[in-house]
Write an enzyme that holds these catalytic residues in place. Sequence first.
Site, PDB file in Angstrom:
ATOM      1  N   GLY A  84       0.810  -1.197   0.000  1.00 53.46           N
ATOM      2  CA  GLY A  84       0.000   0.000   0.000  1.00 53.46           C
ATOM      3  C   GLY A  84       0.853   1.262   0.000  1.00 53.46           C
ATOM      4  O   GLY A  84       2.063   1.214  -0.228  1.00 53.46           O
ATOM      5  N   ALA A  85       0.203   2.396   0.259  1.00 53.21           N
ATOM      6  CA  ALA A  85       0.900   3.685   0.325  1.00 53.21           C
ATOM      7  C   ALA A  85       0.163   4.591   1.291  1.00 53.21           C
ATOM      8  O   ALA A  85      -1.042   4.429   1.507  1.00 53.21           O
ATOM      9  CB  ALA A  85       0.969   4.329  -1.056  1.00 53.21           C
ATOM     10  N   GLY A  98       4.259   4.863   7.198  1.00 45.23           N
ATOM     11  CA  GLY A  98       3.422   5.200   8.341  1.00 45.23           C
ATOM     12  C   GLY A  98       3.423   4.099   9.395  1.00 45.23           C
ATOM     13  O   GLY A  98       3.268   4.364  10.583  1.00 45.23           O
ATOM     14  N   GLY A  99       3.637   2.867   8.936  1.00 44.93           N
ATOM     15  CA  GLY A  99       3.720   1.740   9.859  1.00 44.93           C
ATOM     16  C   GLY A  99       5.130   1.463  10.347  1.00 44.93           C
ATOM     17  O   GLY A  99       5.344   0.553  11.152  1.00 44.93           O
ATOM     18  N   GLU A 105      10.538  -2.310   3.277  1.00 41.90           N
ATOM     19  CA  GLU A 105       9.653  -2.132   2.127  1.00 41.90           C
ATOM     20  C   GLU A 105      10.452  -1.666   0.911  1.00 41.90           C
ATOM     21  O   GLU A 105      10.255  -2.154  -0.208  1.00 41.90           O
ATOM     22  CB  GLU A 105       8.553  -1.118   2.449  1.00 41.90           C
ATOM     23  CG  GLU A 105       7.506  -1.627   3.428  1.00 41.90           C
ATOM     24  CD  GLU A 105       6.524  -0.568   3.878  1.00 41.90           C
ATOM     25  OE1 GLU A 105       5.484  -0.940   4.430  1.00 41.90           O
ATOM     26  OE2 GLU A 105       6.809   0.645   3.695  1.00 41.90           O
ATOM     27  N   LYS A 123      -5.939   7.982  -0.673  1.00 39.46           N
ATOM     28  CA  LYS A 123      -4.471   8.055  -0.711  1.00 39.46           C
ATOM     29  C   LYS A 123      -3.949   8.802  -1.942  1.00 39.46           C
ATOM     30  O   LYS A 123      -2.777   9.154  -1.995  1.00 39.46           O
ATOM     31  CB  LYS A 123      -3.866   6.643  -0.686  1.00 39.46           C
ATOM     32  CG  LYS A 123      -4.288   5.800   0.516  1.00 39.46           C
ATOM     33  CD  LYS A 123      -3.840   6.404   1.824  1.00 39.46           C
ATOM     34  CE  LYS A 123      -4.020   5.466   3.003  1.00 39.46           C
ATOM     35  NZ  LYS A 123      -5.418   5.143   3.291  1.00 39.46           N
TER      36      LYS A 123
END
Length: 221
Positions: A84-85, A98-99, A105, A123
């Site tokens: 994701g983003a 963010g995580g 990644e 997003k």
Amino acid sequence: MTQTQEKQKRAVAQAAIQHVSIGNVVGVGTGSTANYFIDELAKIKHKIEGAVASSENTAQRLREHHIEVLDLNSVGELPVYIDGADEITEHLHMIKGGGGALTREKIVAATAKKFVCVADHSKLVGVLGTFPIPVEVIPMARSYVAREIVRLGGHPVLRQGFITDNGNVILDIHGLQILNPVELETNLNQITGIVTNGLFARRGANVLLLGTDNGIRMIEI
């Protein structure tokens, strides 16, 4: 997360399965949308060789689904990486991390032949920078890196109580409007003490599967 966002995330996770190369290894990202993808991947786990995880949390979720987790160093070729983003533009430049898994990644994304980003419509942005840029920093360099970021015009904030899977800290950079993400990514990487930063512009996504109210929109470069 709204019900609409959740529905869109589930839809793009299901669509991403079509990009998985049968009989091969798949790279798997970190975060809520990636978790939906893992749930879908479990349905075809007998058709893949295994998965490379971009975080310890992802590895744990894969194992809970009895999907074999492989070390990236043991994998010869990685056909696709699904993740994701936090923000993404139509040029498929992203802010991620963010995580807190941005370094792993970025490593998995660099290894993969194809990077498929899965995201809900919230997003997609015109210009990156509303979401703060995470930078993973060697702890002893934290103050120095923060001063250098201020010189670039950013406002760095230490992510309290958080340590990355690599044992480092994260500074979240607020206040930057990112008109040239490739240039900024390069400049941040040149600051001694930064392991990596959450701008994915030099190696952005190849495909975006974007969940919308009218179904899935695909943007491809």
